[in-house]
Design an enzyme around this catalytic site. Structure first.
Site, mmCIF file in Angstrom:
data_model
loop_
_atom_site.group_PDB
_atom_site.id
_atom_site.type_symbol
_atom_site.label_atom_id
_atom_site.label_comp_id
_atom_site.label_asym_id
_atom_site.label_seq_id
_atom_site.Cartn_x
_atom_site.Cartn_y
_atom_site.Cartn_z
ATOM 1 N N ALA A 220 1.599 -21.829 4.651
ATOM 2 C CA ALA A 220 1.776 -23.245 5.011
ATOM 3 C C ALA A 220 1.323 -24.183 3.875
ATOM 4 O O ALA A 220 0.357 -23.858 3.178
ATOM 5 C CB ALA A 220 0.971 -23.537 6.277
ATOM 6 N N GLY A 222 4.494 -24.276 3.017
ATOM 7 C CA GLY A 222 5.750 -23.581 2.736
ATOM 8 C C GLY A 222 6.265 -23.668 1.315
ATOM 9 O O GLY A 222 7.402 -23.301 1.045
ATOM 10 N N ASP A 239 1.041 -17.580 8.462
ATOM 11 C CA ASP A 239 0.009 -18.631 8.392
ATOM 12 C C ASP A 239 -0.150 -19.217 9.781
ATOM 13 O O ASP A 239 0.851 -19.381 10.497
ATOM 14 C CB ASP A 239 0.433 -19.739 7.396
ATOM 15 C CG ASP A 239 -0.759 -20.552 6.893
ATOM 16 O OD1 ASP A 239 -1.528 -21.062 7.730
ATOM 17 O OD2 ASP A 239 -0.912 -20.661 5.665
ATOM 18 N N ASP A 275 -1.325 -16.776 -1.268
ATOM 19 C CA ASP A 275 -2.050 -17.955 -1.776
ATOM 20 C C ASP A 275 -3.173 -18.320 -0.805
ATOM 21 O O ASP A 275 -3.503 -19.488 -0.651
ATOM 22 C CB ASP A 275 -1.049 -19.113 -1.939
ATOM 23 C CG ASP A 275 -1.593 -20.280 -2.755
ATOM 24 O OD1 ASP A 275 -2.572 -20.084 -3.490
ATOM 25 O OD2 ASP A 275 -1.029 -21.384 -2.654
ATOM 26 N N LYS A 304 -8.921 -17.287 -6.333
ATOM 27 C CA LYS A 304 -9.717 -18.498 -6.537
ATOM 28 C C LYS A 304 -10.966 -18.099 -7.316
ATOM 29 O O LYS A 304 -11.614 -17.089 -6.989
ATOM 30 C CB LYS A 304 -10.128 -19.107 -5.191
ATOM 31 C CG LYS A 304 -8.988 -19.247 -4.203
ATOM 32 C CD LYS A 304 -7.936 -20.251 -4.639
ATOM 33 C CE LYS A 304 -6.667 -20.082 -3.818
ATOM 34 N NZ LYS A 304 -5.523 -20.860 -4.270
HETATM 35 C C1 LIG Z 1 -3.368 -23.242 -0.625
HETATM 36 S S1 LIG Z 1 -2.663 -23.128 0.960
HETATM 37 C C2 LIG Z 1 -1.129 -22.358 0.641
HETATM 38 C C3 LIG Z 1 -0.116 -23.262 0.073
HETATM 39 C C4 LIG Z 1 1.248 -22.609 -0.006
HETATM 40 N N1 LIG Z 1 1.261 -21.500 -0.969
HETATM 41 C C5 LIG Z 1 2.320 -23.582 -0.423
HETATM 42 O O1 LIG Z 1 2.903 -23.405 -1.491
HETATM 43 O O2 LIG Z 1 2.613 -24.527 0.325
HETATM 44 C C6 LIG Z 1 -3.589 -21.857 1.707
HETATM 45 C C7 LIG Z 1 -3.102 -21.462 3.068
HETATM 46 O O3 LIG Z 1 -3.717 -20.229 3.420
HETATM 47 C C8 LIG Z 1 -3.870 -20.200 4.799
HETATM 48 N N2 LIG Z 1 -4.834 -19.155 5.147
HETATM 49 C C9 LIG Z 1 -6.141 -19.061 4.790
HETATM 50 N N3 LIG Z 1 -6.669 -17.929 5.310
HETATM 51 C C10 LIG Z 1 -5.669 -17.316 5.976
HETATM 52 C C11 LIG Z 1 -5.590 -16.118 6.719
HETATM 53 N N4 LIG Z 1 -6.643 -15.337 6.882
HETATM 54 N N5 LIG Z 1 -4.403 -15.787 7.267
HETATM 55 C C12 LIG Z 1 -3.315 -16.581 7.119
HETATM 56 N N6 LIG Z 1 -3.344 -17.723 6.420
HETATM 57 C C13 LIG Z 1 -4.515 -18.083 5.876
HETATM 58 C C14 LIG Z 1 -4.293 -21.602 5.168
HETATM 59 O O4 LIG Z 1 -3.946 -21.872 6.513
HETATM 60 C C15 LIG Z 1 -3.469 -22.442 4.183
HETATM 61 O O5 LIG Z 1 -2.288 -22.903 4.795
#
Ligand SMILES: C[S@@+](CC[C@H](N)C(=O)[O-])C[C@H]1O[C@@H](n2cnc3c(N)ncnc32)[C@H](O)[C@@H]1O
Length: 351
Positions: A220, A222, A239, A275, A304
């Site tokens: 998310a 996306g 997500d 990510d 990170k």
């Molecule tokens: C930096 S954002 C991703 C952005 C995405 N790559 C984009 O281009 O729009 C990190 C995402 O990782 C999700 N997230 C963190 N831990 C997670 C987990 N254990 N399972 C699924 N999603 C996770 C968060 O909800 C967040 O939406």
């Protein structure tokens, strides 16, 4: 002066210095890094030209994590007269040097950026002078080294050479990517840059084909999923957060509200991208499990970086990933231009 010159993200000079120091020591080449916080570049000074050439060969650009560009240093000129920069520059070039291109640059730093206008005008004056002196080819020639002039101040510059096959193809090591209006997030640029920077043109063509399958962990809103759909891949996006509607409307995306650390695919996938913002060692271990279990053939994931000991953590995580993946992989990692406190890793079957 002999050695290597690497450009890096401002503030990451200690990481690049540590990386170059460790890699030079591993290659058995003596030298020391010269770096100052926020300069946007690092010098690694060697004893003589033979050592600099050996180090240049021992450290392919592709293997460096914190360097945006890798160059072999020729000279440092200080206190040059702003009314005539050409004469000392020409005098500092090695006898018989022939180059196929000239890039006049500046570090991507607070002190360097105001020099961009000077870099442009000096380049315009230098190009014909180098041609007249028989140094620069009449037309761009990628078989010859490329001359880099890195302006550090109006009276201070570095001269260096790049092998066009072993360096970044972009001035300052920065790809100029435009964020398209329908990109769901700026993060989209990270995956786009990863595919450009970490795969060669033929690899991109072979490994990103319409109809391939992918998972996007931590998807998310996306951005990465959207990049994958633009390559016509079919994506499972994991997500708990929402995805932008137009990404779902591509018809290529299935959105699962699940934990990306537990979800696994029913069938092996061509790609997995991740990510998720989490401890880097936890991410690296989970990514390795995907390869060990054969859940994906290739992956792009972000790690990170912690606040401290960022080079050591990078090395530990990459070593852990390689050891636990359980099969020979080609692993390329880079702090991309669009990365901040993170690095991006590409893994694919070796060979
Ligand atoms: C930096 S954002 C991703 C952005 C995405 N790559 C984009 O281009 O729009 C990190 C995402 O990782 C999700 N997230 C963190 N831990 C997670 C987990 N254990 N399972 C699924 N999603 C996770 C968060 O909800 C967040 O939406």
């Amino acid at each position: 002066m002999n050695g290597l010159l690497g450009y890096c993200r401002q503030g990451f000079e200690p990481e690049l210095a540590a990386e170059l120091g460790e890699r030079a020591a591993a290659a058995g080449i003596a030298g020391y890094p010269r770096a100052s916080r926020d300069d946007g570049y690092v010098l690694f000074v060697t004893g003589d030209e033979a050592d600099a050439r050996a180090l240049d060969r021992a450290l392919p650009f592709r293997d460096l994590v914190f360097a945006r560009q890798k160059l072999r240093l020729l000279a440092e000129l200080r206190g040059i007269d702003p009314k005539d920069r050409l004469t000392p520059l020409l005098a500092a070039l090695p006898e018989g040097l022939r180059v196929g291109d000239l890039w006049v640059e500046h570090p991507d730093s607070d002190a360097g950026k105001p020099l961009s206008g000077l870099a442009r005008s000096f380049g315009n004056a230098l190009r014909p002078a180098l041609r007249k002196a028989g140094v620069l080819s009449a037309r761009e020639d990628a078989r010859l080294p490329r001359l880099h002039v890195c302006l550090l101040a109006g009276d201070h510059l570095l001269l260096a050479l790049a092998d066009p096959r072993d360096s970044s193809p972009w001035p300052l090591g920065i790809p100029r990517l435009k964020l398209l209006p329908d990109a769901p997030s700026r993060s989209a640029l990270k995956l786009e840059e990863a595919f450009l920077a970490l795969l060669g043109p033929e690899e991109r063509e072979r490994q990103l084909k319409p109809g391939m399958t992918a998972a996007d962990l931590g998807a998310a809103p996306g951005g990465w999923t959207w990049v994958l759909t633009r390559h016509h891949l079919r994506v499972t996006s994991v997500d708990n957060g929402p995805l932008r509607q137009h990404v779902l409307d591509t018809g290529l995306v299935e959105h699962l509200r699940a934990d990306g650390f537990h979800w696994k695919p029913a069938q092996p996938l061509d790609w997995m991208v991740c990510d998720m913002v989490e401890q880097p060692s936890r991410v690296a271990a989970r990514m390795a499990q995907w390869f060990a279990e054969g859940w994906c053939r290739q992956a792009v994931f972000n790690l990170k970086l912690p606040m401290k000991k960022r080079w050591q953590e990078t090395r530990l995580c990459l070593d852990l990933f390689a050891a636990q993946a359980g099969k020979p992989l080609t692993i390329r990692a880079r702090q991309l231009y669009h990365d901040r406190e993170e690095i991006t890793v590409l893994a694919m079957p070796a060979g």
